[in-house]
Motif scaffolding. Structure first.
Motif, short mmCIF file in Angstrom:
data_model
loop_
_atom_site.label_atom_id
_atom_site.label_comp_id
_atom_site.label_asym_id
_atom_site.label_seq_id
_atom_site.Cartn_x
_atom_site.Cartn_y
_atom_site.Cartn_z
N GLN A 189 37.83 -33.46 -26.60
CA GLN A 189 37.29 -34.74 -26.14
C GLN A 189 37.34 -34.85 -24.63
O GLN A 189 36.40 -35.35 -24.00
CB GLN A 189 38.06 -35.88 -26.78
CG GLN A 189 37.88 -35.96 -28.29
CD GLN A 189 38.88 -36.89 -28.94
OE1 GLN A 189 39.82 -37.37 -28.29
NE2 GLN A 189 38.69 -37.19 -30.22
N ALA A 190 38.41 -34.34 -24.02
CA ALA A 190 38.50 -34.36 -22.56
C ALA A 190 37.45 -33.45 -21.93
O ALA A 190 36.91 -33.76 -20.86
CB ALA A 190 39.90 -33.94 -22.12
N ALA A 191 37.15 -32.33 -22.59
CA ALA A 191 36.10 -31.44 -22.07
C ALA A 191 34.75 -32.14 -22.07
O ALA A 191 33.97 -32.00 -21.12
CB ALA A 191 36.05 -30.17 -22.91
N VAL A 210 27.20 -41.38 -25.48
CA VAL A 210 28.37 -40.51 -25.60
C VAL A 210 29.60 -41.19 -25.00
O VAL A 210 30.70 -41.12 -25.56
CB VAL A 210 28.10 -39.15 -24.91
CG1 VAL A 210 29.31 -38.25 -24.99
CG2 VAL A 210 26.90 -38.47 -25.54
N SER A 211 29.43 -41.87 -23.89
CA SER A 211 30.56 -42.56 -23.28
C SER A 211 31.10 -43.64 -24.19
O SER A 211 32.33 -43.80 -24.34
CB SER A 211 30.13 -43.17 -21.94
OG SER A 211 29.70 -42.18 -21.03
N ALA A 240 30.58 -24.60 -30.05
CA ALA A 240 31.05 -25.95 -29.75
C ALA A 240 31.95 -26.51 -30.83
O ALA A 240 32.73 -27.42 -30.57
CB ALA A 240 29.86 -26.88 -29.53
N CYS A 241 31.86 -25.96 -32.03
CA CYS A 241 32.70 -26.42 -33.14
C CYS A 241 33.87 -25.48 -33.40
O CYS A 241 34.55 -25.61 -34.43
CB CYS A 241 31.85 -26.57 -34.40
SG CYS A 241 30.55 -27.81 -34.27
N ASP A 242 34.10 -24.53 -32.51
CA ASP A 242 35.18 -23.55 -32.68
C ASP A 242 36.50 -24.18 -32.25
O ASP A 242 36.58 -25.37 -31.93
CB ASP A 242 34.87 -22.30 -31.86
CG ASP A 242 35.47 -21.04 -32.48
OD1 ASP A 242 36.66 -21.07 -32.83
OD2 ASP A 242 34.74 -20.03 -32.59
N GLN A 243 37.56 -23.37 -32.21
CA GLN A 243 38.85 -23.88 -31.77
C GLN A 243 38.79 -24.25 -30.30
O GLN A 243 37.89 -23.84 -29.57
CB GLN A 243 39.94 -22.85 -32.02
CG GLN A 243 39.77 -21.53 -31.30
CD GLN A 243 40.77 -20.49 -31.75
OE1 GLN A 243 40.88 -20.21 -32.94
NE2 GLN A 243 41.50 -19.91 -30.81
N ASP A 282 23.16 -35.37 -27.36
CA ASP A 282 24.14 -36.45 -27.46
C ASP A 282 24.74 -36.52 -28.86
O ASP A 282 25.94 -36.75 -29.03
CB ASP A 282 23.49 -37.79 -27.11
CG ASP A 282 23.21 -37.92 -25.62
OD1 ASP A 282 23.68 -37.05 -24.86
OD2 ASP A 282 22.52 -38.88 -25.22
N ALA A 283 23.89 -36.30 -29.87
CA ALA A 283 24.38 -36.36 -31.25
C ALA A 283 25.39 -35.24 -31.51
O ALA A 283 26.41 -35.46 -32.18
CB ALA A 283 23.22 -36.25 -32.23
N GLN A 284 25.13 -34.05 -30.97
CA GLN A 284 26.08 -32.95 -31.13
C GLN A 284 27.39 -33.23 -30.42
O GLN A 284 28.47 -32.94 -30.94
CB GLN A 284 25.44 -31.65 -30.63
CG GLN A 284 24.33 -31.11 -31.50
CD GLN A 284 23.66 -29.89 -30.88
OE1 GLN A 284 23.19 -29.94 -29.74
NE2 GLN A 284 23.64 -28.79 -31.63
N LEU A 285 27.31 -33.79 -29.21
CA LEU A 285 28.52 -34.10 -28.47
C LEU A 285 29.36 -35.16 -29.19
O LEU A 285 30.59 -35.06 -29.25
CB LEU A 285 28.17 -34.58 -27.06
CG LEU A 285 27.58 -33.53 -26.11
CD1 LEU A 285 27.12 -34.18 -24.82
CD2 LEU A 285 28.59 -32.43 -25.82
N ILE A 286 28.70 -36.16 -29.74
CA ILE A 286 29.43 -37.20 -30.48
C ILE A 286 30.10 -36.62 -31.72
O ILE A 286 31.25 -36.95 -32.04
CB ILE A 286 28.48 -38.35 -30.83
CG1 ILE A 286 28.01 -39.06 -29.56
CG2 ILE A 286 29.16 -39.35 -31.77
CD1 ILE A 286 26.95 -40.10 -29.79
N ASP A 287 29.40 -35.73 -32.40
CA ASP A 287 29.97 -35.11 -33.60
C ASP A 287 31.17 -34.23 -33.23
O ASP A 287 32.19 -34.25 -33.92
CB ASP A 287 28.90 -34.29 -34.31
CG ASP A 287 29.41 -33.68 -35.60
OD1 ASP A 287 29.76 -34.44 -36.52
OD2 ASP A 287 29.48 -32.44 -35.68
#
Length: 456
Positions: free
Chosen positions: A114-116, A127-128, A80-83, A99-104
């Motif tokens: 961000q669009a993904a 998250v929204s 999730a943190c890759d290119q 949610d915390a991972q998605l926000i980060d």
């Protein structure tokens, strides 16, 4: 043994082959075709692929593990943190990301990442809201069209605040199944602001006139929005609070609310400005001649010069039959009743108020005229005429050569109909043709018919 052989082969394989091998090994891991020792060795291979110089192998892992609920959580977090071409697959689909991972990931990712995230089937309010605060414009458009995203009201208003001049984002928000009243009011204000700036920049009108038109548009929109809300609901109270924060809650808007019959918005306005409860406000508004209403009016900070206008409007509304229009239009009888009261009072200090009421009266009369015209058009609309087939050019010569007067017995049922063209300035008297089935006389203008046939 198979995994160890795979590792030995993997070291010298080309990038494409490594990607194919990683995909096969990942599927075997998910399908449970490996024993416990093989699963451990396979996981070691997966984590070693995170350092592969080619992104193809990591992309193959992301494609395989993106929607899997039993994928290695640590591997998903790393992918999730890759290119972007790797992380977007995981960010859009993986159920293992919190949610915390998605926000980060949204904070460190580009607009595609961000669009993904915004495309996920479900998004929590946290998250929204984070996306609304930090995401790029493209990601916010995706977020707006995603009905699975739980978008809080303040998050939507923040999106409008950040990109108020972006028409695509406004259109995406308007396409949502439900919009709070405050968001609709914010969209109207943003649109009016952009149109005003455009008209002033192109020298179509002066700034003062443009802002007056924009203010009138915002006020009318507020009435329409209030008309769609329940009487003194939480949504009406939230709308009044938003109008106050945004600087749109003026005495003119409050007076327009009464002249439109929107007493609930007026009561919510007084409650917002004074901090008093809605029931107490409603009781005071019910008796506009009392000292209690005068006290709450003064406490709200409303202009003293308009106090009598509010009294007259509330009195007129109490006497007239209750009408709640969905379009939030001005009620002409209320305006005229207030004007009569102002004239009877003979107070010269009400001249500015009378001028404002005259402007409201002109607007209400114009809107009433438009509604009458539209209703008359709908009532007297003619039945749709059958579509007439144009005469083919090949038929022009036979028709022109045919005699003007055709006997009724010679008329063929399969003959093409004769289409009469528009009349010329001075048409010559034309003979008539009697049909076999009707006694109606048909006048044929030969000059206009010839022009129509030539044009066809």
């Amino acid at each position: 043994m198979i995994v160890r052989d795979f590792i030995l082969w993997f070291e010298n394989a080309p990038a494409g082959a490594r990607a194919d091998g990683a995909r096969v090994l990942a599927r075997a891991w998910l399908d449970g075709r490996l024993d416990e020792a093989g699963r451990v060795e396979a996981e070691q291979v997966f984590f070693s692929l995170l350092d592969d110089p080619s992104p193809l192998a990591r992309q193959a892992l992301a494609e395989t593990f993106a929607g899997a609920a039993k994928a290695p959580p640590a591997l998903i977090a790393a992918l999730a943190c890759d290119q972007t071409n790797v992380s977007a697959l995981v960010l859009a689909r993986s159920p293992l990301l919190s949610d915390a991972q998605l926000i980060d990931c949204a904070a460190i990712g580009d607009s595609c990442a961000q669009a993904a995230i915004a495309l996920r089937a479900t998004l929590s309010p946290a998250v929204s809201a984070a996306l609304a605060e930090i995401a790029a414009r493209e990601a916010l458009v995706v977020l707006a069209v995603n009905e699975g995203a739980n978008l809080p009201e303040f998050a939507m208003r923040r999106m409008i605040e950040r990109f108020w001049n972006d028409g695509e984002l406004r259109e995406a928000l308007l396409g949502r199944a439900w919009l709070p009243a405050t968001v609709r009011a914010a969209l109207v204000a943003a649109t009016a602001r952009q149109l005003t700036d455009l008209a002033v920049e192109r020298n179509w009108m002066e700034r003062a006139r443009g802002e007056r038109i924009a203010q009138d548009s915002r006020d009318r929109a507020a009435m329409i929005i209030a008309a769609g809300c329940a009487d003194y609901s939480n949504e009406i109270a939230a709308l009044a609070a938003y109008l106050r924060v945004s600087g749109q809650l003026t005495a003119g808007l409050a007076l327009r609310a009464l002249l439109c019959g929107q007493t609930s918005l007026f009561e919510a306005t007084l409650s917002e400005l004074t901090g008093m409860g809605p029931r107490r406000i409603a009781g005071l508004v019910a008796d506009p001649a009392s000292s209690g209403f005068a006290a709450v009016y003064a406490r709200a900070g409303m202009p003293e010069s308009l106090f009598r206008a509010f009294q007259f409007a509330l009195t007129a509304l109490a006497r007239l039959p209750h009408e709640k229009t969905e379009d939030g239009a001005l009620r002409l009888p209320v305006i005229q009743a207030v004007l009569r009261q102002c004239e009877v009072s003979g107070d010269e200090n009400l001249s500015s108020l009378v001028a404002l009421l005259r402007r409201f009266e002109a607007d209400a009369t114009r809107e009433a005229g438009r509604r009458v015209i539209e209703r008359r058009k709908s009532e007297t609309a003619p039945a749709p005429r059958p579509v007439q087939q144009p005469v083919a050019p090949a038929l022009a010569a036979p028709i022109l050569a045919a005699p003007i007067l055709a006997p009724a017995s010679a008329a063929s049922e399969t003959a093409p109909p004769v289409v009469a063209g528009p009349p010329v300035a001075e048409p010559a008297p034309a003979p008539t043709v009697e049909t076999a089935k009707s006694s109606v006389e048909i006048s044929i203008d030969l000059g206009a018919l010839e022009k129509e046939l030539i044009a066809a």
